[in-house]
Design a protein around this motif. Structure first.
Motif, PDB file in Angstrom:
ATOM      1  N   MET A   1      -6.625 -11.700   3.868  1.00 41.76           N
ATOM      2  CA  MET A   1      -7.656 -12.183   2.576  1.00 41.76           C
ATOM      3  C   MET A   1      -7.921 -12.887   2.522  1.00 41.76           C
ATOM      4  O   MET A   1      -8.834 -13.674   1.860  1.00 41.76           O
ATOM      5  CB  MET A   1      -8.345 -10.361   2.915  1.00 41.76           C
ATOM      6  CG  MET A   1      -7.995  -9.514   3.177  1.00 41.76           C
ATOM      7  SD  MET A   1      -8.859  -7.800   2.486  1.00 41.76           S
ATOM      8  CE  MET A   1      -7.432  -7.909   1.847  1.00 41.76           C
ATOM      9  N   LEU A   2      -7.319 -13.645   1.193  1.00 44.77           N
ATOM     10  CA  LEU A   2      -7.280 -14.665   0.449  1.00 44.77           C
ATOM     11  C   LEU A   2      -7.756 -16.061   1.261  1.00 44.77           C
ATOM     12  O   LEU A   2      -8.377 -16.277   0.693  1.00 44.77           O
ATOM     13  CB  LEU A   2      -5.504 -14.790  -0.276  1.00 44.77           C
ATOM     14  CG  LEU A   2      -5.911 -15.718  -1.503  1.00 44.77           C
ATOM     15  CD1 LEU A   2      -6.616 -16.245  -2.621  1.00 44.77           C
ATOM     16  CD2 LEU A   2      -3.933 -16.076  -1.968  1.00 44.77           C
ATOM     17  N   GLY A   3      -6.931 -16.235   1.899  1.00 42.42           N
ATOM     18  CA  GLY A   3      -6.975 -16.975   2.832  1.00 42.42           C
ATOM     19  C   GLY A   3      -8.921 -17.407   3.722  1.00 42.42           C
ATOM     20  O   GLY A   3      -9.092 -18.323   3.349  1.00 42.42           O
TER      21      GLY A   3
ATOM     22  N   LEU B   1     -11.092  -5.105  -5.508  1.00 42.24           N
ATOM     23  CA  LEU B   1     -11.850  -7.011  -5.579  1.00 42.24           C
ATOM     24  C   LEU B   1     -11.677  -7.438  -3.801  1.00 42.24           C
ATOM     25  O   LEU B   1     -12.622  -8.399  -3.906  1.00 42.24           O
ATOM     26  CB  LEU B   1      -9.942  -7.909  -5.915  1.00 42.24           C
ATOM     27  CG  LEU B   1     -10.581  -9.074  -6.195  1.00 42.24           C
ATOM     28  CD1 LEU B   1     -11.550  -9.540  -6.882  1.00 42.24           C
ATOM     29  CD2 LEU B   1      -8.672  -9.654  -6.162  1.00 42.24           C
ATOM     30  N   THR B   2     -11.405  -6.587  -3.448  1.00 46.32           N
ATOM     31  CA  THR B   2     -11.708  -6.884  -1.460  1.00 46.32           C
ATOM     32  C   THR B   2     -13.461  -6.829  -1.674  1.00 46.32           C
ATOM     33  O   THR B   2     -14.171  -7.188  -0.864  1.00 46.32           O
ATOM     34  CB  THR B   2     -10.835  -5.651  -0.645  1.00 46.32           C
ATOM     35  OG1 THR B   2      -9.723  -6.563  -0.720  1.00 46.32           O
ATOM     36  CG2 THR B   2     -11.696  -6.113   0.885  1.00 46.32           C
ATOM     37  N   GLY B   3     -14.182  -5.911  -1.650  1.00 42.55           N
ATOM     38  CA  GLY B   3     -14.870  -5.100  -1.748  1.00 42.55           C
ATOM     39  C   GLY B   3     -16.347  -5.883  -2.448  1.00 42.55           C
ATOM     40  O   GLY B   3     -16.861  -6.401  -2.101  1.00 42.55           O
TER      41      GLY B   3
ATOM     42  N   VAL C   1      -0.250  -2.172  10.122  1.00 42.54           N
ATOM     43  CA  VAL C   1      -1.098  -1.320   8.740  1.00 42.54           C
ATOM     44  C   VAL C   1      -0.904  -0.706   7.759  1.00 42.54           C
ATOM     45  O   VAL C   1       0.474  -0.830   7.486  1.00 42.54           O
ATOM     46  CB  VAL C   1      -0.816   0.343   9.575  1.00 42.54           C
ATOM     47  CG1 VAL C   1      -1.815   1.258   9.090  1.00 42.54           C
ATOM     48  CG2 VAL C   1      -1.671   0.681  11.259  1.00 42.54           C
ATOM     49  N   GLU C   2      -1.587  -1.840   6.258  1.00 42.20           N
ATOM     50  CA  GLU C   2      -1.195  -1.892   5.493  1.00 42.20           C
ATOM     51  C   GLU C   2      -2.112  -0.879   4.588  1.00 42.20           C
ATOM     52  O   GLU C   2      -3.446  -1.040   5.013  1.00 42.20           O
ATOM     53  CB  GLU C   2      -1.027  -3.203   5.127  1.00 42.20           C
ATOM     54  CG  GLU C   2      -0.183  -3.809   5.874  1.00 42.20           C
ATOM     55  CD  GLU C   2      -0.107  -5.302   4.953  1.00 42.20           C
ATOM     56  OE1 GLU C   2      -0.015  -5.871   3.735  1.00 42.20           O
ATOM     57  OE2 GLU C   2       0.535  -6.187   5.871  1.00 42.20           O
ATOM     58  N   LYS C   3      -1.912  -0.237   3.628  1.00 38.17           N
ATOM     59  CA  LYS C   3      -2.779   0.293   2.598  1.00 38.17           C
ATOM     60  C   LYS C   3      -3.637  -0.065   1.361  1.00 38.17           C
ATOM     61  O   LYS C   3      -1.707  -0.915   0.741  1.00 38.17           O
ATOM     62  CB  LYS C   3      -2.532   1.620   1.880  1.00 38.17           C
ATOM     63  CG  LYS C   3      -2.004   2.504   2.893  1.00 38.17           C
ATOM     64  CD  LYS C   3      -2.390   4.059   2.760  1.00 38.17           C
ATOM     65  CE  LYS C   3      -1.946   4.768   3.692  1.00 38.17           C
ATOM     66  NZ  LYS C   3      -1.845   6.826   2.957  1.00 38.17           N
ATOM     67  N   LEU C   4      -3.947  -0.476   0.914  1.00 41.60           N
ATOM     68  CA  LEU C   4      -4.487  -1.738  -0.724  1.00 41.60           C
ATOM     69  C   LEU C   4      -4.202  -0.529  -1.519  1.00 41.60           C
ATOM     70  O   LEU C   4      -4.953   0.639  -1.356  1.00 41.60           O
ATOM     71  CB  LEU C   4      -5.940  -2.310  -0.297  1.00 41.60           C
ATOM     72  CG  LEU C   4      -5.785  -3.060   0.558  1.00 41.60           C
ATOM     73  CD1 LEU C   4      -7.433  -3.916   1.129  1.00 41.60           C
ATOM     74  CD2 LEU C   4      -5.161  -4.070   1.158  1.00 41.60           C
TER      75      LEU C   4
END
Length: 462
Positions: A220-222, A108-110, A98-101
């Protein structure tokens, strides 16, 4: 209403694929729960279609709704029931960290997520329209419709005419037949819609593979890298089988990579599931049998010695791969020989004349670097391999990159010296060959890029 048959038609193959993977993992589950569902969908489709093919050619069932449904219901009840009754004995799947962005990462993810979602919607709309591509109309959909109408395998679509596509494996057209059977009528949009599902699966499986090794932003970059490859995205939006083959190759090679990277029970769990999908490759496209299976076997042998498999692990690995591959390859090759079908890409291998064809290398260079098909991925991949050559040669990365290089370079003589040169000049065959490797190239590129930017301490040695 018509498109509701798509999720219903995928449900049973997914249950079957999920169950088979969970059984093969045994007491040491290695796949994330969501990852097993996605991989189970992809493996379940080709697995159930292979079982249906075998039962059909020996005369047990026809390709009607009842025939195809009976195979899937029996398999789902048998395998799913086993997993249900053994659920208390089977350990839970590993969980993702579990990681918090950070705020900017969320924004950016959105934005990127919306962009990918927009492309998926556009691709789906394009898929359900009239088929414009030659291979869709004259190969994959034509055979699927013939199977649906006649309720049996039809090798001679046009009587008296040699139809080379009869030699292609039947998994994809049979999946289209299955969806048409559920609908009760042939519907181009419905049978083509499964291809956008495979594109989503490809993005998801690359994410899960990278997430096993790297942080959430890097995974997510991948995914974004894969979604940004123009020609790969295009193949997610047309009803060809090349993207589906790329998924099966990705699972086969990446799971072998994870097996070599790990030890003990985890290693053998990856070996068992990798051996299954490797065997099923032969029923996807002809290229898998001729171009992809031999290099996988080669890197498997190299990997066993490189990772110092114990004698027991070597015996088990050879047994799992040997049994699964023989179980798939023997009936398929026997079927081809019995009906006199070719072993090439709609052309007999024996008919190839060896001679130099001018212009092929220029066409390959143009396709790879100057046409915009791949953005900067080939240059970035090769550059990272050269700068990280020690990691490429002396870590488990040699499994991923070794396979890519062998297949990539191994295709070149086929186009340079045989009658298939025309497929390079016309920007068709060679480009599709790279489509098959794209998820693996993206995964390798992301891992190598991460290793450069995090030189001090990699999260996992890769």
């Amino acid at each position: 209403m018509t498109y509701l048959w798509l999720p219903l038609g995928l449900a049973l193959p997914t249950i079957i694929g999920w169950s088979v993977l969970r059984i093969l993992e045994g007491k040491t589950p290695v796949l994330f729960q969501a990852e097993r569902i996605v991989a189970g969908l992809c493996i379940g489709i080709i697995g159930t279609m292979f079982d249906t093919f075998i039962l059909h050619i020996i005369g047990v069932i026809d390709l009607s709704l009842i025939g195809m449904l009976s195979v899937q219901l029996f398999s789902a009840v048998l395998l799913g029931g086993y997993c249900f009754f053994k659920r208390n004995e089977l350990p839970k799947s590993p969980k993702q960290r579990v990681e918090k962005l950070l705020l900017w990462q969320k924004i950016l993810t959105g934005i990127l997520g919306l962009w990918i979602a927009a492309k998926l919607v556009a691709g789906f709309i394009f898929l359900i329209g009239p088929p414009y591509y030659d291979d869709v109309m004259n190969n994959w959909n034509m055979r699927g419709k013939a199977f649906f109408v006649q309720q049996e395998l039809i090798l001679e679509i046009e009587p008296g005419k040699d139809n080379g596509v009869a030699s292609y494996p039947q998994a994809v057209p049979m999946m289209k037949t299955w969806l048409a059977n559920l609908n009760g009528d042939w519907h181009e949009g419905l049978v083509n819609s499964v291809h956008i599902v495979w594109y989503i699966c490809a993005l998801a499986l690359v994410f899960f593979a990278l997430r096993r090794l790297l942080s959430l932003p890097w995974a997510m970059l991948g995914v974004y890298l894969l979604s940004s490859i123009p020609l790969y995205s295009m193949h997610g939006m047309i009803a060809y089988a090349d993207l589906y083959l790329s998924i099966l190759i990705f699972l086969s090679v990446s799971w072998l990579f994870f097996a070599v990277q790990n030890t003990g029970a985890v290693r053998m769990s990856f070996i068992r599931i990798a051996s299954l999908v490797t065997a099923l490759l032969v029923f996807s496209k002809n290229e898998a049998l001729l171009l992809h299976l031999p290099p996988i076997v080669l890197i498997l042998v190299v990997g066993m010695f490189f990772a110092k498999f114990t004698p027991s692990e070597k015996k088990q690995t050879i047994a799992w791969y040997g049994v699964f591959i023989m179980a798939c390859i023997i009936p398929w090759i026997a079927f081809k020989w019995h009906y006199g079908l070719t072993f090439g890409n709609a052309k007999s291998i024996s008919s190839f004349d060896i001679e130099w064809h001018a212009g092929v290398l220029s066409a390959i260079k143009f396709n790879t670097l100057l046409e915009g098909n791949w953005n900067l991925l080939p240059v970035l991949f090769v550059g990272l391999c050269l700068t990280q050559w020690k990691r490429v040669l002396f870590t488990p990365m040699n499994i991923l990159i070794g396979f890519i290089v062998i297949v990539w370079l191994g295709q070149l003589p086929i186009y340079m010296f045989t009658s298939l040169y025309i497929e390079a000049l016309n920007q068709t065959g060679y480009a599709r060959g790279l489509i098959h490797l794209t998820p693996l190239i993206v995964m390798s590129t992301t891992l190598l890029l991460h290793s450069i930017l995090h030189r001090k301490t990699d999260e996992v040695s890769v």
